[in-house]
Scaffold this motif. Structure first.
Motif, PDB file in Angstrom:
ATOM      1  N   PHE A   1     -63.023 -29.741 -29.127  1.00  0.00           N
ATOM      2  CA  PHE A   1     -62.580 -28.775 -28.130  1.00  0.00           C
ATOM      3  C   PHE A   1     -63.749 -27.949 -27.599  1.00  0.00           C
ATOM      4  O   PHE A   1     -64.777 -27.798 -28.271  1.00  0.00           O
ATOM      5  CB  PHE A   1     -61.547 -27.824 -28.721  1.00  0.00           C
ATOM      6  CG  PHE A   1     -60.185 -28.423 -28.916  1.00  0.00           C
ATOM      7  CD1 PHE A   1     -59.198 -28.272 -27.948  1.00  0.00           C
ATOM      8  CD2 PHE A   1     -59.889 -29.138 -30.066  1.00  0.00           C
ATOM      9  CE1 PHE A   1     -57.937 -28.829 -28.129  1.00  0.00           C
ATOM     10  CE2 PHE A   1     -58.637 -29.697 -30.257  1.00  0.00           C
ATOM     11  CZ  PHE A   1     -57.654 -29.545 -29.286  1.00  0.00           C
ATOM     12  N   SER A   2     -63.537 -27.371 -26.421  1.00  0.00           N
ATOM     13  CA  SER A   2     -64.532 -26.478 -25.817  1.00  0.00           C
ATOM     14  C   SER A   2     -63.941 -25.082 -25.675  1.00  0.00           C
ATOM     15  O   SER A   2     -62.805 -24.933 -25.205  1.00  0.00           O
ATOM     16  CB  SER A   2     -64.937 -26.988 -24.426  1.00  0.00           C
ATOM     17  OG  SER A   2     -65.473 -28.288 -24.509  1.00  0.00           O
ATOM     18  N   PRO A   3     -64.715 -24.033 -26.054  1.00  0.00           N
ATOM     19  CA  PRO A   3     -64.251 -22.652 -25.852  1.00  0.00           C
ATOM     20  C   PRO A   3     -64.449 -22.225 -24.411  1.00  0.00           C
ATOM     21  O   PRO A   3     -65.062 -22.950 -23.614  1.00  0.00           O
ATOM     22  CB  PRO A   3     -65.150 -21.854 -26.795  1.00  0.00           C
ATOM     23  CG  PRO A   3     -66.421 -22.652 -26.830  1.00  0.00           C
ATOM     24  CD  PRO A   3     -66.023 -24.099 -26.697  1.00  0.00           C
ATOM     25  N   ILE A   4     -63.931 -21.045 -24.058  1.00  0.00           N
ATOM     26  CA  ILE A   4     -64.156 -20.493 -22.726  1.00  0.00           C
ATOM     27  C   ILE A   4     -64.778 -19.106 -22.855  1.00  0.00           C
ATOM     28  O   ILE A   4     -64.855 -18.547 -23.950  1.00  0.00           O
ATOM     29  CB  ILE A   4     -62.864 -20.439 -21.890  1.00  0.00           C
ATOM     30  CG1 ILE A   4     -61.837 -19.485 -22.526  1.00  0.00           C
ATOM     31  CG2 ILE A   4     -62.277 -21.828 -21.709  1.00  0.00           C
ATOM     32  CD1 ILE A   4     -60.609 -19.246 -21.638  1.00  0.00           C
ATOM     33  N   GLU A   5     -65.190 -18.552 -21.727  1.00  0.00           N
ATOM     34  CA  GLU A   5     -65.988 -17.327 -21.728  1.00  0.00           C
ATOM     35  C   GLU A   5     -65.201 -16.063 -22.032  1.00  0.00           C
ATOM     36  O   GLU A   5     -65.731 -15.135 -22.647  1.00  0.00           O
ATOM     37  CB  GLU A   5     -66.660 -17.178 -20.357  1.00  0.00           C
ATOM     38  CG  GLU A   5     -67.546 -15.958 -20.227  1.00  0.00           C
ATOM     39  CD  GLU A   5     -68.192 -15.858 -18.855  1.00  0.00           C
ATOM     40  OE1 GLU A   5     -68.889 -14.835 -18.615  1.00  0.00           O
ATOM     41  OE2 GLU A   5     -68.000 -16.769 -18.030  1.00  0.00           O
ATOM     42  N   PHE A   6     -63.914 -16.014 -21.613  1.00  0.00           N
ATOM     43  CA  PHE A   6     -63.212 -14.733 -21.611  1.00  0.00           C
ATOM     44  C   PHE A   6     -62.174 -14.548 -22.720  1.00  0.00           C
ATOM     45  O   PHE A   6     -61.629 -13.467 -22.864  1.00  0.00           O
ATOM     46  CB  PHE A   6     -62.515 -14.528 -20.254  1.00  0.00           C
ATOM     47  CG  PHE A   6     -63.459 -14.563 -19.087  1.00  0.00           C
ATOM     48  CD1 PHE A   6     -64.412 -13.565 -18.925  1.00  0.00           C
ATOM     49  CD2 PHE A   6     -63.409 -15.592 -18.165  1.00  0.00           C
ATOM     50  CE1 PHE A   6     -65.291 -13.591 -17.861  1.00  0.00           C
ATOM     51  CE2 PHE A   6     -64.278 -15.628 -17.087  1.00  0.00           C
ATOM     52  CZ  PHE A   6     -65.229 -14.618 -16.941  1.00  0.00           C
ATOM     53  N   GLU A   7     -61.867 -15.589 -23.486  1.00  0.00           N
ATOM     54  CA  GLU A   7     -60.809 -15.502 -24.494  1.00  0.00           C
ATOM     55  C   GLU A   7     -61.246 -16.217 -25.766  1.00  0.00           C
ATOM     56  O   GLU A   7     -61.464 -17.435 -25.739  1.00  0.00           O
ATOM     57  CB  GLU A   7     -59.508 -16.141 -23.968  1.00  0.00           C
ATOM     58  CG  GLU A   7     -58.972 -15.484 -22.713  1.00  0.00           C
ATOM     59  CD  GLU A   7     -57.817 -16.252 -22.075  1.00  0.00           C
ATOM     60  OE1 GLU A   7     -57.153 -15.673 -21.192  1.00  0.00           O
ATOM     61  OE2 GLU A   7     -57.593 -17.417 -22.458  1.00  0.00           O
ATOM     62  N   TRP A   8     -61.332 -15.505 -26.872  1.00  0.00           N
ATOM     63  CA  TRP A   8     -61.762 -16.136 -28.130  1.00  0.00           C
ATOM     64  C   TRP A   8     -60.740 -17.132 -28.645  1.00  0.00           C
ATOM     65  O   TRP A   8     -61.062 -18.014 -29.445  1.00  0.00           O
ATOM     66  CB  TRP A   8     -62.053 -15.072 -29.190  1.00  0.00           C
ATOM     67  CG  TRP A   8     -60.912 -14.144 -29.543  1.00  0.00           C
ATOM     68  CD1 TRP A   8     -60.743 -12.855 -29.125  1.00  0.00           C
ATOM     69  CD2 TRP A   8     -59.783 -14.429 -30.392  1.00  0.00           C
ATOM     70  NE1 TRP A   8     -59.575 -12.317 -29.643  1.00  0.00           N
ATOM     71  CE2 TRP A   8     -58.972 -13.255 -30.420  1.00  0.00           C
ATOM     72  CE3 TRP A   8     -59.370 -15.542 -31.121  1.00  0.00           C
ATOM     73  CZ2 TRP A   8     -57.785 -13.185 -31.166  1.00  0.00           C
ATOM     74  CZ3 TRP A   8     -58.188 -15.471 -31.850  1.00  0.00           C
ATOM     75  CH2 TRP A   8     -57.418 -14.300 -31.872  1.00  0.00           C
TER      76      TRP A   8
END
Length: 229
Positions: free
Chosen positions: A203-210
């Motif tokens: 999976f890949s994380p995103i910038e605004f939500e942990w």
């Protein structure tokens, strides 16, 4: 006595009808997901915990958006990635589990979330809720919101609640927030446990939500799957 029995029987029939109707609604949503090939993540890995926040009032809308839908569905490839992340987490931290807050999301629910943020500009809203006209990766069954919890379901301290709108939830600002004393090292370490497991699963994380992770980009999801309406 005869009146009481008749009244009781009528009340029970009304309750039964209500239960049947809500169950039928939940089954309709689930059947639509299953028809499109999505799977229940707990059937892939029963150790994954699920608490769909939009099936409760504990969310930023403050009301139940999903009704009786309480199972987490994803595309099979995404569910397998989640199971891989779960296995990795337990290999490193045997007493911890993944706790899913949201998975596949019908576009009708996406509109409810989008419309719940009327005071934000469109650009600001899209940081937190994808435009339903374009579709969220959740709408394709390829995204998951989750945290790490103990075996009995107690979430670790991540520094904010799920669906917190603000910089405290931004993974991209963690070092700065730590220096400012707004996050603790333990909170960041807990987030890192989650990110490491999810990255190991693909999976890949995103910038605004942990809490948010994508199994595919929106472009790839759009090419491979249909939106769940």
């Amino acid at each position: 006595m005869r009146f009481f029995v008749a009244h009781l029987a009528f009340s029970l029939s009304v309750i039964a009808a209500l239960v049947f109707s809500t169950d039928a609604a939940a089954q309709e949503v689930e059947q639509a997901m299953i028809k499109q090939g999505l799977v229940d993540v707990q059937k892939i890995d029963p150790t994954i915990l699920v608490e769909l926040k939009y099936s409760t009032t504990d969310n930023f809308v403050g009301k139940d958006v999903y009704g009786d839908l309480t199972r987490a569905y994803m595309q099979p490839m995404a569910a397998k990635k989640l199971a891989s992340a779960s296995q990795y987490l337990q290999s490193k931290h045997p007493d911890l589990r993944l706790l899913v807050y949201d998975a596949a999301r019908p576009r009708s629910a996406q509109w409810n979330l989008w419309n719940a943020l009327p005071n934000m500009t469109e650009n600001e809203r899209q940081k937190y809720v994808a435009d339903p006209r374009k579709g969220s990766i959740h709408n394709y069954g390829c995204a998951v919101d989750l945290t790490v919890a103990t075996k009995d379901g107690k979430p670790l301290d991540m520094g904010t609640k799920y669906d917190f709108f603000g910089e405290l939830a931004y993974p991209s600002r963690e070092n700065e927030l730590l220096k400012a004393g707004k996050l603790t090292q333990k909170q960041i370490d807990n987030r890192q446990i989650l990110r490491t497991a999810m990255r190991q699963g693909g999976f890949s994380p995103i910038e605004f939500e942990w809490w948010h992770f994508n199994a595919l980009s929106r472009e790839k999801a759009k090419m491979a799957f249909r939106i769940v309406d």
